[in-house]
Design a protein around this motif. Structure first.
Motif, PDB file in Angstrom:
ATOM      1  N   LYS A   1      -3.295  -8.808  -1.716  1.00  0.00           N
ATOM      2  CA  LYS A   1      -4.513  -8.143  -1.243  1.00  0.00           C
ATOM      3  C   LYS A   1      -4.457  -6.641  -1.532  1.00  0.00           C
ATOM      4  CE  LYS A   1      -8.469  -7.980   0.915  1.00  0.00           C
ATOM      5  NZ  LYS A   1      -9.673  -8.618   0.355  1.00  0.00           N
TER       6      LYS A   1
ATOM      7  N   CYS B   1       0.837  -1.216   0.000  1.00  0.00           N
ATOM      8  CA  CYS B   1       0.000   0.000   0.000  1.00  0.00           C
ATOM      9  C   CYS B   1       0.868   1.260   0.000  1.00  0.00           C
ATOM     10  CB  CYS B   1      -0.908   0.009   1.221  1.00  0.00           C
ATOM     11  SG  CYS B   1      -2.333  -1.100   1.090  1.00  0.00           S
TER      12      CYS B   1
ATOM     13  N   GLN C   1      -7.043  -4.627  -3.927  1.00  0.00           N
ATOM     14  CA  GLN C   1      -7.851  -3.526  -3.417  1.00  0.00           C
ATOM     15  C   GLN C   1      -7.672  -2.250  -4.235  1.00  0.00           C
ATOM     16  OE1 GLN C   1      -7.339  -2.805   0.758  1.00  0.00           O
ATOM     17  NE2 GLN C   1      -8.796  -4.398   1.343  1.00  0.00           N
ATOM     18  N   HIS C   2      -6.472  -2.064  -4.767  1.00  0.00           N
ATOM     19  CA  HIS C   2      -6.211  -0.850  -5.550  1.00  0.00           C
ATOM     20  C   HIS C   2      -6.372  -1.104  -7.047  1.00  0.00           C
ATOM     21  CE1 HIS C   2      -4.388   0.307  -1.685  1.00  0.00           C
ATOM     22  NE2 HIS C   2      -4.583   1.551  -2.103  1.00  0.00           N
TER      23      HIS C   2
END
Length: 344
Positions: free
Chosen positions: A211, A180, A215-216
């Motif tokens: 993950k 992230c 998500q992005h």
């Protein structure tokens, strides 16, 4: 003087006679009993040293069925994370009157199996283990578990259920945080160099990476995901593959700091600017990551907290038995944090 005559070894009775105390008081003082005054303990230890008294730990252990020793098996003592955990465990156990026997498996399953047998034969009161990367069968610890000897796995733990305590870092969150962070700094083409998936560490760190990408809504290029032994040489080879293609990554998450350092070296050697052309983040917060240029972003695992939790749980089990395993088999999970530096 008769050379064949063995020198006489002083006993607790000799210390008791010299200090005009009872043998029972001497024994309690030598065992650091809390009900013995500190001055008495000090006097006893000084007299024991003066008389050359040597405690027969084996005989004492046979009488009490306790040796006040704990066995520890680690992959490599030289690894920063494990060195810090060992220091914390040894210092904390000493305060509780326990000695630590430290063994190194060299990350070889055969050595781990041999050491488990040796420590069991040495009548340790408990066992602490960071598994080898090859370990998938843990029956070599059965004799300890079946004898009621607490076994704690930490960091590298069995993937399947085993009747022992697990203490591990939040590796999924670590992988997620690292990825992230790269995405938030503008990266979209992210490569990942991880260890072999037979280890919980690399399963979880890779799962966190995937993950975050999902998500992005960023694609995972499978040819940019490596699962290999995390050595300096392998890292350089992976970097060569990544940067020999027409399209190259703009960021890299590595599952340990050794690989991140090697990746940074490769970038410097090949005119790849960090962080302008390639952002890099590693894992573990090895001290070297803060002193190289540019300083490497990484994930802090808090090895001292891991060691503290191990001793906290172990002392409770030694005093009260391992009742937790009958009620709950969830691992103890130590939080991790992102450390942002100039490489990202």
């Amino acid at each position: 003087m008769n050379k064949d005559k063995k020198p006489q070894q002083n006993t607790i009775l000799d210390i008791a006679e010299a200090l005009k105390l009872s043998p029972a008081t001497i024994s309690r003082a030598l065992n650091n009993h809390p009900h013995v005054k500190e001055k008495t303990k000090s006097d006893v230890l000084k007299m024991a040293a003066q008389l050359g008294y040597r405690r027969n730990q084996m005989a004492s252990g046979l009488r009490s069925n306790k040796t006040h020793t704990v066995g520890l098996i680690v992959p490599r003592i030289s690894m920063f994370f494990h060195a810090e955990v060992i220091t914390t465990i040894q210092n904390a156990l000493h305060k509780h009157g326990y000695n630590l026997i430290i063994c190194q498996s060299n990350d070889l399953l055969s050595m781990e199996e041999e050491l488990a047998d040796i420590l069991y034969a040495s009548r340790v009161d408990a066992m602490i283990v960071a598994c080898t990367l090859q370990a998938t069968d843990f029956t070599h610890f059965d004799k300890l578990v079946n004898s009621g000897i607490p076994v704690i796995f930490y960091d590298r733990v069995p993937l399947n259920s085993y009747p022992a305590t697990y203490i591990k870092g939040d590796d999924f969150r670590g992988g997620y945080l690292a990825t992230c962070h790269l995405i938030e700094t503008g990266s979209e083409r992210i490569a990942h160099i991880s260890g072999k998936l037979m280890s919980n560490l690399y399963q979880d760190r890779t799962a966190g990476f995937r993950k975050a990408m999902e998500q992005h809504q960023l694609p995972v290029r499978e040819e940019w995901v490596f699962h290999q032994e995390l050595t300096h040489e392998n890292a350089k080879e992976a970097m060569a593959k990544l940067f020999s293609a027409a399209v190259v990554p703009d960021a890299l998450f590595t599952a340990n700091d050794v690989t991140a350092i090697a990746a940074l070296e490769y970038a410097k050697e090949n005119g790849i600017r960090v962080p302008q052309d390639l952002k890099i983040i590693g894992y573990s917060n090895d001290p070297r990551t803060s002193i190289i240029t540019p300083a490497l972003s990484t994930i802090e695992q808090y090895p001292a907290k891991v060691g503290q939790k191990i001793v906290e749980v172990l002392i409770d089990q030694l005093k009260n038995g391992d009742q937790r395993l009958e009620l709950e088999k969830k691992p103890y999970v130590i939080p991790v944090d992102l450390i942002r530096r100039m490489s990202s």
